[in-house]
Design a protein around this motif. Structure first.
Motif, PDB file in Angstrom:
ATOM      1  N   LEU A 114       0.826  -1.218   0.000  1.00  0.00           N
ATOM      2  CA  LEU A 114       0.000   0.000   0.000  1.00  0.00           C
ATOM      3  C   LEU A 114       0.857   1.263   0.000  1.00  0.00           C
ATOM      4  O   LEU A 114       0.423   2.315  -0.487  1.00  0.00           O
ATOM      5  CB  LEU A 114      -0.908   0.004   1.236  1.00  0.00           C
ATOM      6  CG  LEU A 114      -1.992  -1.063   1.292  1.00  0.00           C
ATOM      7  CD1 LEU A 114      -2.699  -1.019   2.637  1.00  0.00           C
ATOM      8  CD2 LEU A 114      -3.005  -0.871   0.169  1.00  0.00           C
ATOM      9  N   GLN A 115       2.036   1.166   0.531  1.00  0.00           N
ATOM     10  CA  GLN A 115       2.907   2.320   0.723  1.00  0.00           C
ATOM     11  C   GLN A 115       3.288   2.989  -0.602  1.00  0.00           C
ATOM     12  O   GLN A 115       3.525   4.206  -0.645  1.00  0.00           O
ATOM     13  CB  GLN A 115       4.173   1.858   1.450  1.00  0.00           C
ATOM     14  CG  GLN A 115       5.130   2.935   1.887  1.00  0.00           C
ATOM     15  CD  GLN A 115       6.328   2.326   2.592  1.00  0.00           C
ATOM     16  OE1 GLN A 115       6.447   1.110   2.697  1.00  0.00           O
ATOM     17  NE2 GLN A 115       7.225   3.164   3.072  1.00  0.00           N
ATOM     18  N   PHE A 116       3.316   2.221  -1.682  1.00  0.00           N
ATOM     19  CA  PHE A 116       3.802   2.742  -2.960  1.00  0.00           C
ATOM     20  C   PHE A 116       2.793   2.574  -4.100  1.00  0.00           C
ATOM     21  O   PHE A 116       3.158   2.734  -5.257  1.00  0.00           O
ATOM     22  CB  PHE A 116       5.114   2.054  -3.346  1.00  0.00           C
ATOM     23  CG  PHE A 116       6.201   2.203  -2.316  1.00  0.00           C
ATOM     24  CD1 PHE A 116       6.805   3.441  -2.108  1.00  0.00           C
ATOM     25  CD2 PHE A 116       6.606   1.132  -1.556  1.00  0.00           C
ATOM     26  CE1 PHE A 116       7.803   3.585  -1.159  1.00  0.00           C
ATOM     27  CE2 PHE A 116       7.602   1.264  -0.612  1.00  0.00           C
ATOM     28  CZ  PHE A 116       8.207   2.498  -0.410  1.00  0.00           C
ATOM     29  N   ARG A 124       7.079   7.628   4.389  1.00  0.00           N
ATOM     30  CA  ARG A 124       5.781   7.482   5.023  1.00  0.00           C
ATOM     31  C   ARG A 124       4.697   8.153   4.181  1.00  0.00           C
ATOM     32  O   ARG A 124       4.768   9.344   3.901  1.00  0.00           O
ATOM     33  CB  ARG A 124       5.790   8.082   6.422  1.00  0.00           C
ATOM     34  CG  ARG A 124       4.489   7.832   7.201  1.00  0.00           C
ATOM     35  CD  ARG A 124       4.507   8.516   8.561  1.00  0.00           C
ATOM     36  NE  ARG A 124       5.636   8.048   9.354  1.00  0.00           N
ATOM     37  CZ  ARG A 124       6.526   8.836   9.914  1.00  0.00           C
ATOM     38  NH1 ARG A 124       6.435  10.156   9.760  1.00  0.00           N
ATOM     39  NH2 ARG A 124       7.516   8.330  10.622  1.00  0.00           N
ATOM     40  N   PRO A 125       3.662   7.422   3.779  1.00  0.00           N
ATOM     41  CA  PRO A 125       2.587   8.028   2.991  1.00  0.00           C
ATOM     42  C   PRO A 125       1.830   9.087   3.799  1.00  0.00           C
ATOM     43  O   PRO A 125       1.720   8.993   5.025  1.00  0.00           O
ATOM     44  CB  PRO A 125       1.663   6.847   2.666  1.00  0.00           C
ATOM     45  CG  PRO A 125       2.476   5.625   2.906  1.00  0.00           C
ATOM     46  CD  PRO A 125       3.440   5.980   3.985  1.00  0.00           C
ATOM     47  N   SER A 126       1.316  10.077   3.110  1.00  0.00           N
ATOM     48  CA  SER A 126       0.489  11.109   3.745  1.00  0.00           C
ATOM     49  C   SER A 126      -0.773  10.459   4.312  1.00  0.00           C
ATOM     50  O   SER A 126      -1.440   9.665   3.639  1.00  0.00           O
ATOM     51  CB  SER A 126       0.112  12.176   2.725  1.00  0.00           C
ATOM     52  OG  SER A 126      -0.817  13.083   3.270  1.00  0.00           O
ATOM     53  N   THR A 127      -1.103  10.782   5.562  1.00  0.00           N
ATOM     54  CA  THR A 127      -2.209  10.136   6.250  1.00  0.00           C
ATOM     55  C   THR A 127      -3.422  11.056   6.314  1.00  0.00           C
ATOM     56  O   THR A 127      -3.319  12.200   6.764  1.00  0.00           O
ATOM     57  CB  THR A 127      -1.799   9.748   7.682  1.00  0.00           C
ATOM     58  OG1 THR A 127      -0.623   8.956   7.623  1.00  0.00           O
ATOM     59  CG2 THR A 127      -2.909   8.960   8.362  1.00  0.00           C
ATOM     60  N   GLY A 128      -4.569  10.515   5.869  1.00  0.00           N
ATOM     61  CA  GLY A 128      -5.815  11.257   5.979  1.00  0.00           C
ATOM     62  C   GLY A 128      -6.577  10.852   7.223  1.00  0.00           C
ATOM     63  O   GLY A 128      -6.781  11.641   8.135  1.00  0.00           O
ATOM     64  N   THR A 129      -6.966   9.582   7.279  1.00  0.00           N
ATOM     65  CA  THR A 129      -7.715   9.053   8.419  1.00  0.00           C
ATOM     66  C   THR A 129      -6.855   8.048   9.173  1.00  0.00           C
ATOM     67  O   THR A 129      -6.206   7.195   8.567  1.00  0.00           O
ATOM     68  CB  THR A 129      -9.001   8.356   7.944  1.00  0.00           C
ATOM     69  OG1 THR A 129      -9.780   9.276   7.184  1.00  0.00           O
ATOM     70  CG2 THR A 129      -9.817   7.857   9.123  1.00  0.00           C
ATOM     71  N   ALA A 130      -6.848   8.176  10.488  1.00  0.00           N
ATOM     72  CA  ALA A 130      -6.130   7.213  11.324  1.00  0.00           C
ATOM     73  C   ALA A 130      -6.903   7.052  12.613  1.00  0.00           C
ATOM     74  O   ALA A 130      -6.813   7.866  13.521  1.00  0.00           O
ATOM     75  CB  ALA A 130      -4.709   7.677  11.600  1.00  0.00           C
ATOM     76  N   LEU A 183      -2.563   8.856  -1.875  1.00  0.00           N
ATOM     77  CA  LEU A 183      -2.525   7.631  -2.673  1.00  0.00           C
ATOM     78  C   LEU A 183      -3.919   7.041  -2.892  1.00  0.00           C
ATOM     79  O   LEU A 183      -4.109   6.186  -3.755  1.00  0.00           O
ATOM     80  CB  LEU A 183      -1.656   6.577  -1.980  1.00  0.00           C
ATOM     81  CG  LEU A 183      -0.160   6.846  -1.881  1.00  0.00           C
ATOM     82  CD1 LEU A 183       0.511   5.784  -1.016  1.00  0.00           C
ATOM     83  CD2 LEU A 183       0.471   6.865  -3.270  1.00  0.00           C
ATOM     84  N   ASP A 184      -4.881   7.485  -2.095  1.00  0.00           N
ATOM     85  CA  ASP A 184      -6.222   6.881  -2.075  1.00  0.00           C
ATOM     86  C   ASP A 184      -6.112   5.377  -1.796  1.00  0.00           C
ATOM     87  O   ASP A 184      -6.760   4.550  -2.424  1.00  0.00           O
ATOM     88  CB  ASP A 184      -6.963   7.129  -3.391  1.00  0.00           C
ATOM     89  CG  ASP A 184      -8.428   6.682  -3.317  1.00  0.00           C
ATOM     90  OD1 ASP A 184      -8.991   6.686  -2.199  1.00  0.00           O
ATOM     91  OD2 ASP A 184      -8.990   6.307  -4.374  1.00  0.00           O
ATOM     92  N   SER A 185      -5.257   5.037  -0.850  1.00  0.00           N
ATOM     93  CA  SER A 185      -5.059   3.650  -0.434  1.00  0.00           C
ATOM     94  C   SER A 185      -5.182   3.563   1.075  1.00  0.00           C
ATOM     95  O   SER A 185      -5.102   4.582   1.771  1.00  0.00           O
ATOM     96  CB  SER A 185      -3.673   3.144  -0.867  1.00  0.00           C
ATOM     97  OG  SER A 185      -3.557   3.109  -2.275  1.00  0.00           O
ATOM     98  N   GLY A 186      -5.374   2.359   1.592  1.00  0.00           N
ATOM     99  CA  GLY A 186      -5.430   2.239   3.037  1.00  0.00           C
ATOM    100  C   GLY A 186      -5.954   0.915   3.541  1.00  0.00           C
ATOM    101  O   GLY A 186      -6.257   0.006   2.760  1.00  0.00           O
ATOM    102  N   TYR A 187      -6.061   0.835   4.875  1.00  0.00           N
ATOM    103  CA  TYR A 187      -6.466  -0.346   5.600  1.00  0.00           C
ATOM    104  C   TYR A 187      -7.838  -0.187   6.221  1.00  0.00           C
ATOM    105  O   TYR A 187      -8.199   0.894   6.671  1.00  0.00           O
ATOM    106  CB  TYR A 187      -5.515  -0.591   6.775  1.00  0.00           C
ATOM    107  CG  TYR A 187      -4.236  -1.289   6.453  1.00  0.00           C
ATOM    108  CD1 TYR A 187      -4.142  -2.674   6.518  1.00  0.00           C
ATOM    109  CD2 TYR A 187      -3.108  -0.556   6.127  1.00  0.00           C
ATOM    110  CE1 TYR A 187      -2.949  -3.311   6.265  1.00  0.00           C
ATOM    111  CE2 TYR A 187      -1.907  -1.193   5.873  1.00  0.00           C
ATOM    112  CZ  TYR A 187      -1.830  -2.567   5.938  1.00  0.00           C
ATOM    113  OH  TYR A 187      -0.647  -3.196   5.687  1.00  0.00           O
TER     114      TYR A 187
END
Length: 390
Positions: free
Chosen positions: A47-49, A84-90, A100-104
């Protein structure tokens, strides 16, 4: 640093990805061997890349869900800042990389609908043998993850008895049916699973066998001995479920009356210079439609010379297959498992070949089969020379 189990899992997954373009894997392992840690790291790295990718994690209970997500968050917090990818929601259930529009996303296997509403490229199912609605979850996973290159579904678990969804899927994977590959990790790969053995430690017969079969040393055997005595109140079967030597052994705890112990199976697999002398004997384990398969084996002495399986065959079709092999191969005996569907196969063959084949067909109860297996070969021939119903 990857341990031996993690390196083994990694090699298997990468080989499948190379060969098929995607990953579909079942991992059977012992306690605390790092499978979940590895999968969390693998998915974070992917997901990181990559843009527009989603990963879903489902575990058997809330504490495990929290722990797995905390592991992923730990990777994210400690990765070098420039990577480290830019974080929107955590939050407690989601880690979203906005640029990236990616995540867990994480969830617990508490309701039948968990996982059905998600769309993901990567799926991690932890302790899948303990999911309360496993069949529904497995069906949902297949719809949530597209059948496309680069997608990954990894289901890992310790064993939880026989007959459940994970066990059934493991058996199918071992038999080469479907896309999933079986990956097994024995407990003794872990360097920490050992306790210095005292000078007076003497191996029992079972421990001598384990040392010969798996190359275990005294420190490993003593660790095992203490674990069985202290954590499992002397119950070897429970230890084998949590810390198996081999895949067959892992599923023994709920099936303690198995006719052939798993240790004997492993010893037979490792046997060399096995005697192939003797007449041809055929064994038939009939099934009918569904997921089960009819299995037929050809044996001479202590050697299985051939194994064939058939899916979705009626009892009449199985009887026809057996009748054909009797005509072609001329076996000295055909043993048919008649607990359930096999009785119909036996009856049809007895009717069809009563005059010429009756002495080649033997209907066995489990007790009689045990007696025959413990009887010298010449006695088996004598005991089955006439048609008997027991």
């Amino acid at each position: 640093m990857l341990n031996k189990a993690q390196l083994h899992i990694h090699a298997k997954l990468e080989a499948q990805l190379h060969d098929t373009g995607k990953v579909r894997a079942l991992i059977l392992k012992g306690r605390q061997q790092g499978a979940s840690t590895y999968i969390a790291a693998r998915f974070y790295w992917k997901l990181q890349f990559r843009k527009g990718k989603k990963a879903v994690i489902i575990t058997h209970e809330q504490n495990a869900t929290d722990n797995l997500f905390a592991m992923t968050k730990r990777y994210h917090d400690n990765v070098p800042e420039q990577l480290r990818p830019s974080t929107g929601t955590a939050n407690a259930r989601e880690l979203y990389f906005d640029k990236l529009d990616s995540g867990y996303k994480v969830a617990t296997a508490g309701t039948r609908e968990v996982g059905r509403s998600s769309t993901a490229q990567y799926f991690h199912g932890s302790e899948a043998a303990f999911w309360p609605h496993a069949a529904s979850h497995f069906a949902g996973i297949g719809q949530a993850v597209p059948n496309a290159d680069g997608t990954e579904i990894i289901l890992e678990s310790t064993a939880n008895g026989v007959g459940n969804e994970f066990h059934q899927r493991w058996k199918r994977a071992e038999g080469g049916h479907g896309e999933y590959i079986p990956i097994f990790c024995p407990w003794f790969w872990q360097p920490e699973y050992r306790t210095p053995a005292p000078a007076h430690f003497a191996r029992k017969l079972e421990e001598l066998d384990l040392a010969e079969l798996y190359g275990l040393d005294n420190d490993q055997l003593y660790w095992r001995k203490l674990k069985i005595e202290d954590d499992f109140s002397g119950d070897v079967n429970l230890f084998q479920q949590e810390y198996p030597n081999n895949a067959a052994e892992a599923f023994v705890a709920e099936n303690r009356d198995s006719l052939i112990p798993a240790a004997n199976i492993m010893a037979a697999r490792r046997a060399e210079n096995v005697n192939m002398a003797g007449p041809l004997v055929v064994g038939v384990d009939p099934a009918r439609f569904g997921d089960d398969r009819t299995a037929i084996v050809w044996r001479k002495g202590r050697v299985l010379t051939k194994v064939k399986t058939y899916e979705k065959k009626s009892t009449m079709q199985v009887a026809g297959i057996v009748a054909q092999l009797i005509e072609q191969d001329k076996p000295a005996r055909v043993f048919i498992d008649t607990v359930g569907l096999g009785a119909g196969v036996y009856d049809r063959l007895g009717y069809q070949f009563y005059e010429t084949m009756a002495s080649s067909i033997c209907l066995l109860s489990m007790g009689n089969l045990i007696n025959l297996l413990s009887t010298p070969w010449k006695m088996i021939l004598a005991a089955t020379s006439t048609r008997e119903i027991m």
